[in-house]
Design a protein around this motif. Structure first.
Motif, short mmCIF file in Angstrom:
data_model
loop_
_atom_site.label_atom_id
_atom_site.label_comp_id
_atom_site.label_asym_id
_atom_site.label_seq_id
_atom_site.Cartn_x
_atom_site.Cartn_y
_atom_site.Cartn_z
N TYR A 27 0.86 -1.19 0.00
CA TYR A 27 0.00 0.00 0.00
C TYR A 27 0.89 1.24 0.00
N VAL A 28 1.18 1.71 -1.21
CA VAL A 28 2.11 2.82 -1.38
C VAL A 28 1.33 4.00 -1.94
N THR A 29 1.45 5.17 -1.30
CA THR A 29 0.68 6.33 -1.76
C THR A 29 1.58 7.57 -1.75
N THR A 30 1.04 8.67 -2.27
CA THR A 30 1.80 9.91 -2.37
C THR A 30 1.18 10.98 -1.49
N TYR A 31 1.96 11.50 -0.57
CA TYR A 31 1.51 12.56 0.32
C TYR A 31 2.63 13.59 0.45
N GLY A 32 2.29 14.87 0.38
CA GLY A 32 3.28 15.89 0.65
C GLY A 32 3.68 15.84 2.13
N LYS A 33 4.94 16.09 2.39
CA LYS A 33 5.42 16.06 3.78
C LYS A 33 5.94 17.41 4.22
N MET A 34 5.71 18.42 3.37
CA MET A 34 6.19 19.77 3.69
C MET A 34 4.98 20.66 3.96
N HIS A 35 4.98 21.34 5.09
CA HIS A 35 3.86 22.19 5.49
C HIS A 35 4.40 23.59 5.76
N ARG A 36 3.88 24.57 4.99
CA ARG A 36 4.42 25.93 5.08
C ARG A 36 3.42 26.88 5.74
N PHE A 37 3.89 27.63 6.72
CA PHE A 37 3.07 28.63 7.40
C PHE A 37 3.82 29.96 7.31
N VAL A 38 3.24 30.91 6.59
CA VAL A 38 3.97 32.17 6.34
C VAL A 38 3.08 33.37 6.64
N TRP A 39 3.58 34.30 7.46
CA TRP A 39 2.94 35.59 7.68
C TRP A 39 3.99 36.63 7.27
N PRO A 40 3.90 37.13 6.03
CA PRO A 40 5.00 37.95 5.49
C PRO A 40 5.34 39.11 6.44
N GLY A 41 6.63 39.32 6.61
CA GLY A 41 7.10 40.40 7.48
C GLY A 41 7.14 40.02 8.95
N ASP A 42 6.42 38.95 9.32
CA ASP A 42 6.37 38.56 10.73
C ASP A 42 7.07 37.24 11.01
N ARG A 43 6.66 36.20 10.30
CA ARG A 43 7.28 34.89 10.58
C ARG A 43 7.05 33.89 9.45
N VAL A 44 8.01 33.00 9.35
CA VAL A 44 7.97 31.91 8.36
C VAL A 44 8.25 30.63 9.13
N CYS A 45 7.40 29.64 8.96
CA CYS A 45 7.62 28.37 9.66
C CYS A 45 7.34 27.21 8.70
N ILE A 46 8.34 26.37 8.51
CA ILE A 46 8.19 25.22 7.61
C ILE A 46 8.30 23.95 8.45
N LEU A 47 7.39 23.03 8.23
CA LEU A 47 7.47 21.73 8.90
C LEU A 47 7.70 20.63 7.88
N LEU A 48 8.57 19.70 8.23
CA LEU A 48 8.75 18.47 7.43
C LEU A 48 8.40 17.31 8.36
N SER A 49 7.72 16.30 7.83
CA SER A 49 7.25 15.23 8.71
C SER A 49 7.67 13.85 8.23
N ALA A 50 7.94 12.96 9.18
CA ALA A 50 8.28 11.56 8.88
C ALA A 50 7.65 10.67 9.93
N GLY A 51 7.39 9.44 9.56
CA GLY A 51 6.84 8.49 10.53
C GLY A 51 5.38 8.21 10.24
N SER A 52 4.62 7.89 11.27
CA SER A 52 3.20 7.54 11.11
C SER A 52 2.43 8.68 10.48
N LEU A 53 1.80 8.41 9.33
CA LEU A 53 1.03 9.45 8.65
C LEU A 53 -0.15 9.90 9.51
N ALA A 54 -0.76 8.97 10.26
CA ALA A 54 -1.89 9.33 11.13
C ALA A 54 -1.43 10.36 12.16
N THR A 55 -0.26 10.14 12.75
CA THR A 55 0.25 11.05 13.78
C THR A 55 0.63 12.40 13.17
N THR A 56 1.32 12.39 12.03
CA THR A 56 1.77 13.67 11.48
C THR A 56 0.57 14.48 10.98
#
Lengths: 247, 247
Positions: A27-56
């Motif tokens: 059971y092989v599927t495709t999911y993005g693992k990069m999550h971008r949160f950006v508030w220009p001028g204030d903050r940039v936060c990028i998350l990368l995830s690995a492990g249990s897809l349910a948990t992430t």
């Protein structure tokens, strides 16, 4: 499995991830693992995830829920004064989610553990990257080891160790991350395309440059071809043994 | 840990091993992991070992004991008619030794498991390589995957996947094995010098060419330098992103 990495160089941050998820080999599927949160001028936060897809996925849902609640939330990405507070927060969410399913999981011999890389910049602070362990604790990169990896990290480590220093340009670091991912994909079927790449320019506090590269993307094809040719050329210049002709 | 590999190409066999052994990080020592048994004109058998040093040493002692007993032994390397019989025999010795210490080991949460690579040629047969698992069973290399690895195998796998085919010359395969070991040593301190290398020419039934390379060996230093230079040159030829100058 998965392979994600983040690199911190003087002029910025680079994030790269594959997109393969599997529950067993059938059971092989495709999911993005990069999550971008950006508030220009204030903050940039990028998350990368690995492990249990349910948990992430649950952790990312909780992050979004806390953002929707705004100031009513106990904590959210916009309230953080330091990036390590976000690493701490992500660790807490992961722990909470893992504990929810602990008993059921023990019975079925499955792991619900997850790891995250958290990186970005908050206005007035330095850009940073953190690796958040399934236990909820976290480490940051150092000037001597300016990268962090999660998932299948061994195949792609030698090229990082040979190329990356703090002085590497963000673009060179991004090319190195792609080579590191490419080497891993060739040697391990649990890591697969498309590859996501984000390049954040230090102190810009703007949306990072972002791209998603499929196997057929012209840029990726050129990169693969030139790297293979370059490696073969490097290989052909290695010294001959003393019994060989054409020393 | 350890890293050993064997490569089977049309014109011969290549064996390579590191020499680092450790019991935790505070007890690191140097032991050869390559064991050569040669009867010129009759048979050549090379063993590479990984895992518990106590188990691998015991297995090699038993192999030598059975050889000393000659025809009185139930089985020994000289009696084998096929190389797979030697793989089977080594697997039996490993299982026997592991079982001896099974109960004591359970108490102390230590592993006494060992893996071997067995390769060589018996007069009248093809050259072959086998990987013997701690469970005593074994596999051989295939024409599509003409190499076998034991120990820390991930760091050094991408270069093998990119370079090695059946048509590679034994000398090129040996250079590739050294690069694979060098990449592993850089990225993992549990793998260390000197590196042992043996190159067996198919159908020669003679002592393989053998060398032990220290970090300071001129050949190894030249190989390291040229490989690093070649990689950097390859890296500098990778395509620019569309926002970069000097596309």
């Amino acid at each position: 499995m998965t392979y994600c990495l983040a690199i911190k160089v003087n002029k910025g941050l680079v994030f790269a991830s594959d997109s393969r998820t599997n529950a067993g080999v059938d059971y092989v599927t495709t999911y993005g693992k990069m999550h971008r949160f950006v508030w220009p001028g204030d903050r940039v936060c990028i998350l990368l995830s690995a492990g249990s897809l349910a948990t992430t996925q649950a952790a990312v849902n909780l992050i979004n829920k806390d953002l929707e609640e705004g100031d009513d939330a106990e904590f959210n990405l916009r309230q953080a004064k330091h990036l390590y507070e976000i690493a701490h927060y992500v660790g807490k969410l992961v722990q909470r989610e893992q504990r929810l399913h602990e008993k059921a999981v023990e019975k079925s011999n499955i792991s619900v553990e997850a790891r995250f890389i958290v990186g970005g910049q908050i206005a007035g602070r330095e850009p940073e990257i953190y690796l958040v362990y399934p236990q909820g604790n976290y480490i940051s990169a150092s000037s001597e080891t300016p990268y962090l990896q999660i998932g299948e990290n061994k195949y792609g480590k030698p090229i990082l160790d040979r190329i990356i220093t703090q002085d590497t340009s963000p673009e060179d670091a991004a090319r190195c991350a792609l080579v590191s991912l490419d080497s891993t994909m060739r040697s391990n079927i649990s890591v697969g395309p498309p590859m996501e790449l984000a390049i954040y320019a230090a102190d810009s506090l703007e949306e990072p440059r972002h791209m998603s590269l499929k196997l057929a993307s012209p840029f990726y094809k050129t990169l693969q071809k030139r790297w293979n040719e370059g490696l073969k050329r490097a290989f052909n210049r290695l010294p001959r043994f003393d019994w060989e002709e054409n020393k």
